[in-house]
Design an enzyme around this catalytic site. Sequence first.
Site, PDB file in Angstrom:
ATOM      1  CB  SER A 174       3.744   3.794-109.690  1.00  0.00           C
ATOM      2  OG  SER A 174       5.144   3.827-109.761  1.00  0.00           O
ATOM      3  CG  HIS A 220       4.606   2.056-114.569  1.00  0.00           C
ATOM      4  ND1 HIS A 220       4.266   1.050-113.703  1.00  0.00           N
ATOM      5  CD2 HIS A 220       4.997   3.113-113.782  1.00  0.00           C
ATOM      6  CE1 HIS A 220       4.448   1.451-112.449  1.00  0.00           C
ATOM      7  NE2 HIS A 220       4.880   2.706-112.476  1.00  0.00           N
TER       8      HIS A 220
END
Length: 469
Positions: A284, A418
């Site tokens: 990320s 994620h």
Amino acid sequence: MKFSLSVAAVVAMASTAVNAQVGLWGQCGGNGYNGPTNCVSGAQCSKLNDWYSQCLPGGPSSSSTTTSTSTYTPPPVQTTTPPTTTTTGGTTPQPTSTGTPGVCPALPANINLVANSALPDPFTFVNGQKVTTKADWECRAKEISELFQRYELGTFPPKPSSVTGSYSGGTLTVNVSEGGKSISFTVRISGNTGSNVPAIIAYGAASIPVPSGVATITFNNDDIAAQQNTGSRGSGKFYTLYGSGHSASALTAWAWGVDRILDALEVTTGHNINVQRVGVTGCSRNGKGAIVAGALVKRIALTIPQESGSGGSACWRLSDYQKSQGTNVQTAQQIITENVWFSKEFEKHVNQVNRLPIDHHMLAGLVAPRGLYIAENTDMEWLGAISSYGCPKVGRKIYEALGVADNMGVSQIGGHNHCSFPSGQNSELTAFINKFLKDQSANTNVVRTDGRFNFPEAQFVNWSVPNLA
């Protein structure tokens, strides 16, 4: 007689190739490299990793005479043009080459920014000159790096005047001094049993499955440059050393921290790490950091950004395109309201990213010819799923031009949370680690997505790929 003349010509050509000299900071070796290996006077060909050797002043530093606590005064590195105010009118100064081997055209202080909805051509200099050789690409890569630092990332400082390191009980302490100021930070090393162990520097913590035989170096990048919110700019140990007003963004400051970790590893003993086989990873926001580190720090052998999305593997132009097609995607306009990952200069351009002379396919290209494995998540629409696949796919064309297309992999899989690394990418990850960190044969020819979309490449690529190999 004709045959004799041909032989003489071949011998002359071979002699010219052998005697050719590489300029300061140019590539002089590495797996797959077949260019000249002799550096100009005052420089020596120094191996940074298996895939990249560079002409550095004074030659490589020696670790054979260092102790567990020692001082490293590194050679100066390539400096960049300081950020300047961009003009949008007038005549762009035309840089010219001096003809000296290794001397690259200077980047103009001011560049006439012109709207271009296509992804910028990585093989054309700002002055319009085309890249036709590997030597040209070295100069163009230097120019691209300077452009990123000018418009998006802020200045990546040269190596500090002094770095000292010590290792004890799994902790590497890094001490840096510059301009009368000093800072210290630590990283944790695990899995480093044995000798000449390859390692992966993990931003925050490793979110990928690091295989046995590879050490993990856990890097608290927030300690170097804070990223809590838009009020974090100028906070962190990097800014303690260089001042809160330094132009470097958080992403650039983190890359600087990675560079200093490598410095400290070079001059300490007991950690068992092979400094020429070190990778970097993050997920990320930290994935954005990983790809920037790979682009700016040539000693990194393998770069593994995971789900870095907008501001990482995705291109600003493609994200804007997705937005125009009705996708709820993070664009440059939004990302600057969230955190301080990019420079203040970048904020001036977020409403017209199509005027920038760079985009992130070129950031991926700065890692070439070293290893780059981009792992993305098809389901992360907000991070720009189409852009996160299409952008690095275009960036891989730079690897293709250099004849090492399979040194870069692009893989996109959905159906997982994620930053939860999916098992479907394990074999690809292992292959890249085996090839670039363990020096083993592996199939790293990976370009795939399970997304149900078609990336309109022809709409964004209006340039051709030269054969530089």
